[in-house]
Design a protein around this motif. Structure first.
Motif, short mmCIF file in Angstrom:
data_model
loop_
_atom_site.label_atom_id
_atom_site.label_comp_id
_atom_site.label_asym_id
_atom_site.label_seq_id
_atom_site.Cartn_x
_atom_site.Cartn_y
_atom_site.Cartn_z
N ARG A 66 0.82 -1.21 0.00
CA ARG A 66 0.00 0.00 0.00
C ARG A 66 0.86 1.26 0.00
N ARG A 67 0.31 2.34 -0.52
CA ARG A 67 0.97 3.63 -0.50
C ARG A 67 0.73 4.30 0.86
N GLU A 68 1.50 5.34 1.13
CA GLU A 68 1.39 6.04 2.41
C GLU A 68 -0.04 6.50 2.68
N ARG A 69 -0.70 7.05 1.65
CA ARG A 69 -2.05 7.58 1.84
C ARG A 69 -3.07 6.49 2.12
N ASP A 70 -2.70 5.22 1.89
CA ASP A 70 -3.63 4.11 2.14
C ASP A 70 -3.60 3.64 3.59
N ASN A 73 -3.46 4.58 10.17
CA ASN A 73 -3.04 4.62 11.57
C ASN A 73 -3.17 6.02 12.15
N ALA A 74 -3.37 6.07 13.45
CA ALA A 74 -3.39 7.36 14.15
C ALA A 74 -1.99 7.97 14.11
N LEU A 75 -1.93 9.28 14.03
CA LEU A 75 -0.64 9.96 13.93
C LEU A 75 0.26 9.68 15.13
N LEU A 76 -0.34 9.45 16.29
CA LEU A 76 0.45 9.15 17.48
C LEU A 76 1.42 8.02 17.25
N THR A 77 0.99 6.98 16.55
CA THR A 77 1.81 5.77 16.42
C THR A 77 3.01 5.98 15.50
N GLU A 78 2.97 7.00 14.65
CA GLU A 78 4.08 7.21 13.71
C GLU A 78 5.05 8.29 14.17
N HIS A 219 -0.59 12.06 6.72
CA HIS A 219 0.43 11.68 7.69
C HIS A 219 1.51 12.74 7.85
N THR A 220 2.38 12.51 8.83
CA THR A 220 3.48 13.42 9.09
C THR A 220 4.58 13.23 8.05
N GLU A 221 5.49 14.19 7.97
CA GLU A 221 6.59 14.11 7.02
C GLU A 221 7.45 12.88 7.27
N THR A 224 6.96 9.04 5.62
CA THR A 224 7.51 8.58 4.34
C THR A 224 8.72 7.68 4.57
N ASP A 225 9.61 8.10 5.43
CA ASP A 225 10.80 7.29 5.72
C ASP A 225 10.43 5.99 6.42
N LEU A 226 9.46 6.06 7.32
CA LEU A 226 9.05 4.85 8.04
C LEU A 226 8.51 3.81 7.08
N VAL A 227 7.62 4.22 6.16
CA VAL A 227 7.04 3.27 5.20
C VAL A 227 8.12 2.74 4.26
N GLY A 228 9.03 3.61 3.86
CA GLY A 228 10.11 3.17 2.99
C GLY A 228 10.96 2.09 3.63
N GLU A 229 11.26 2.26 4.90
CA GLU A 229 12.04 1.25 5.61
C GLU A 229 11.24 -0.03 5.81
#
Length: 242
Positions: A66-70, A73-78, A219-221, A224-229
């Motif tokens: 899935r892409r980031e926009r898909d 999750n709540a922003l807290l967790t990221e 999501h927060t900036e 992107t890095d979290l999903v990439g990893e």
């Protein structure tokens, strides 16, 4: 199911980053075990989601394609881990919420989801005790540890309101009795976290703003890095089996 699964998956990914970097060896083990529990929750929830939406997608499909926009999750967790106190503050907020939410899921009419809620609530209870202990230890420790713990709470608290939001999806499901709404859980959550925070000699923050958007894919900036990893191995070896 996607939203709850994404909460667990994303927070588990964040906690994995503490391995070899925690302040104590015991915390390397504790945080990695908590992360494994969360990934286990995500596996169950994402598998259910793939079956319920009729697409036949697997847990791996939902986690890694899935892409980031898909992600819902709540922003807290990221939120980035920050220092150890910041991570403890995030764990305090999330674990008390998850404990209450999973307990409520244990009473829902779907037997599979109810069984998951009952099991997950027991596991998250240990995560909650771990967070509570560290809030007290840091709050009642040195002046520096108390300062950092209070700073961590201030950083995290604007992101807690989203956990209890109701939108059309939640209201529709709650109205039919399919799943409980998280909104009624907030007063008890506030009571519990206030007891822990004040018992540690700290102050419960009163944020002047609330962060929202994660549930709808904003999501927060740093996300992107979290999903990439998270998806890096799957992207390198697309179609690989293990």
């Amino acid at each position: 199911m996607l939203r709850l699964g994404d909460d667990a998956l994303v927070l588990g990914q964040r906690l994995c980053a503490w391995i070899t970097r925690a302040p104590l060896i015991e915390e390397d083990l504790a945080l990695s075990n908590i992360a494994l529990d969360l990934v286990g929750h995500a596996r169950t929830l994402l598998t259910l989601a793939g079956r319920l939406d009729g697409t036949g997608r697997t847990e791996d499909d939902l986690a890694f394609t899935r892409r980031e926009r898909d992600f819902g999750n709540a922003l807290l967790t990221e939120l980035p881990n920050g220092d150890f106190a910041m991570t403890v503050a995030r764990q305090l907020a999330y674990t008390h919420y998850a404990s209450l939410h999973y307990e409520a899921l244990g009473d829902c009419p779907d037997p599979e989801l109810a069984a998951f809620g009952a099991r997950a609530a027991k596991e998250v209870a240990y995560h909650r005790l771990h967070a509570d202990r560290w809030v007290r230890q840091l709050g009642l420790g040195t002046a520096e540890s108390a300062r950092r713990m209070q700073q961590g709470l201030e950083r995290v608290w604007p992101y807690t309101a989203e956990l209890f939001d109701e939108d059309d999806v939640v209201r529709r499901l709650a109205a039919t009795g399919t799943v409980p709404s998280p909104a009624p859980l907030r007063p008890e959550w506030e009571r519990r976290v206030t007891e822990v925070v004040t018992g540690a000699g700290l102050t419960v923050p009163t944020p002047s703003w609330d962060a929202r958007g994660g549930r709808s894919g904003l999501h927060t900036e740093e996300f992107t890095d979290l999903v990439g990893e998270l998806q890096s191995v799957h992207r390198q070896f697309s179609g690989g089996t293990w």
